[in-house]
Design an enzyme around this catalytic site. Sequence first.
Site, mmCIF file in Angstrom:
data_model
loop_
_atom_site.group_PDB
_atom_site.id
_atom_site.type_symbol
_atom_site.label_atom_id
_atom_site.label_comp_id
_atom_site.label_asym_id
_atom_site.label_seq_id
_atom_site.Cartn_x
_atom_site.Cartn_y
_atom_site.Cartn_z
ATOM 1 N N ASP A 340 0.818 -1.216 0.000
ATOM 2 C CA ASP A 340 0.000 0.000 0.000
ATOM 3 C C ASP A 340 0.850 1.264 0.000
ATOM 4 O OD1 ASP A 340 0.857 -0.857 2.578
ATOM 5 O OD2 ASP A 340 -0.408 0.695 3.470
ATOM 6 N N GLU A 341 0.232 2.350 -0.413
ATOM 7 C CA GLU A 341 0.766 3.703 -0.276
ATOM 8 C C GLU A 341 2.238 3.844 -0.656
ATOM 9 O OE1 GLU A 341 -1.743 5.762 3.182
ATOM 10 O OE2 GLU A 341 -0.361 4.259 3.970
ATOM 11 N N VAL A 342 2.588 3.410 -1.844
ATOM 12 C CA VAL A 342 3.972 3.566 -2.275
ATOM 13 C C VAL A 342 4.142 4.976 -2.850
ATOM 14 C CG1 VAL A 342 5.810 2.632 -3.708
ATOM 15 C CG2 VAL A 342 4.041 1.112 -2.805
#
EC number: 3.2.1.52
Length: 546
Positions: A340-342
């Site tokens: 997630d959320e790279v």
Amino acid sequence: MPARGKGREGKGARSGGCAAVVMAGLPCALVLLLSAGSAGAVWPQPQHLSAGSEGGCRLSAARFRFAHADRSAVAPGCEVLDLAFQRYWKLLFRATRRDAGNSHTQDSPCTVLSVNVTKPGCDGFPSLDSPENYGLTVSDQLMLLTAETVWGALRGLETFSQLVWRSDDGTFFVNKTDVVDFPRFPHRGLLLDTSRHYLPLKAILETLDAMAYNKFNVFHWHIVDDPSFPYESVVFPDLSRKGAYNPFTHVYTASDVRTVIDHARLRGIRVVPEFDTPGHTHSWGPGAPGLLTPCYLGPKPSGSYGPVNPILNTTYRFMSKFFAEVSAVFPDFYVHLGGDEVDFTCWRSNPEIKKFMQEMGFGQDYSKLESFYIQRLLDIVSSFGKGYMVWQEVFDNAVKVKPDTIIHVWKENGGHYPNEIASVTKAGYRALLSAPWYLNYISYGQDWVGIYRVEPLEFKGTPEQKDLVIGGEACMWGEYVDVTNLSPRLWPRAGAVAERLWSNKTVRNVQDAYARLADFRCTLLRRGIRAEPLFTGYCENEYGGV
Ligand SMILES: *[C@@H]1O[C@H](CO)[C@@H](O)[C@H](O)[C@H]1NC(C)=O
Ligand SMILES: *[C@@H]1O[C@H](CO)[C@@H](O)[C@H](O)[C@H]1NC(C)=O
Ligand SMILES: *[C@@H]1O[C@H](CO)[C@@H](O)[C@H](O)[C@H]1NC(C)=O
Ligand SMILES: *[C@@H]1O[C@H](CO)[C@@H](O)[C@H](O)[C@H]1NC(C)=O
């Protein structure tokens, strides 16, 4: 106008009434009728429960025991059940002296709860496919708990313990009852975050206890993240040596991890560890030189680091060794791989990565680079015979994943998360819901009601798509949570998720739930869990004793 508490298990909830319901936005008159009926109530509500009102069978602390039924497939010596018998005996009668007054004869029907397990096996681990169904009969003739597996028997023991109540003179009773019960969803999880704040082992074990009281069956251990790396790796000991808040005190040793897994197993709870990459990995950096991407400021390295460096072969060699260890340490089939959320800013700044993007023909689309990484990671983890769960971005970025991948839907997206479940299941993947169940968010008033009202299958899709929703998880992220406030923030609010995932879809009456949940919260207090109140009221046994 207080609700009438019945003092099951020696406690009673006297909370609620009109004001509580007005706060929850409900009509008041209804509640006065419903809140009186909480004795014999069970949380989460069983699928079928018929409670006989004609009298209780008296239980004697001195004589009562759990026993393996004749011709049960599981015999004494089965650790899961034998230890559960001890635990539940204590939960029921702990404060009672064994010789407490009773007029029971040895052959009273309420002396023994016989437990009949029909499938052999008790030394394994629970899995996503483990049946948890059970039947419980309390009649004039006998008390019998029947279950296909030991895991189902554990659920039935919990229900039995909640059916026992105590009269004002301290006598224990259980009413004539028939229960036929099974979970609506097979994956009922709770996430703890031990990176943003370290949670002592004791807090994790206590959470597992409370999970079992709520019939949760998956502990999602978000064990490491940007702020700290408390997992003590055997292959890469520097990860926690350099990445934990304190490498001596704020770590989970191999023995701690085994303790958690075993404590969970004995309660029918799976442990799914999450090692989130390529983002959320700052704490990995100091202990794994070369793993993270050096960020650039103009032509020069800025000295700071971004996500895992996806262009180096060394990265994949590292991940192979690391996940070989993780796969061996954690027995569950599933590992959560995050994804997630790279943040692409750092990758964009790095000239080597820009060059690689060109060579690979990725253009400016850094999600393709992310996919390139995730794809290879998934192949590595599959090679160890494991299945995986990932956060929804992996699906959103169209990474090619194995068909048995579980996509974890977490973005609330202004209430539009059902659309994501629809897309995930339309593509044929299994979905797990957490978006509306971030319990780290709190607000004044009764926010459990919103949590409770969620209907996981309310999205546009075929019956086949609905079958792909395997359950959900309550999440307790750790930015503002440590051992001081973990329990009150979790309980009883997570109970709302537990009932939504266990009980029939039609169990949605908030007034009825209020009465049962307030009562169950008193049970939690009696069992030593610091569960916060739903609203005004009191328990017969307050936390720490009155
Ligand atoms: C259990 O039995 C008692 C005593 O007869 C009765 O007062 C109570 O309402 C019963 N509970 C339920 C849930 O029927
Ligand atoms: C337990 O279940 C088995 C079938 O699996 C049955 O043969 C046996 O009679 C049951 N025992 C009791 C006490 O009900
Ligand atoms: C990385 O591995 C690939 C294939 O295994 C190989 O073609 C490539 O030359 C390697 N790169 C480096 C920098 O060693
Ligand atoms: C849930 O309850 C409804 C209505 O009482 C019933 O028709 C349905 O069969 C129940 N579902 C299950 C799985 O028991």
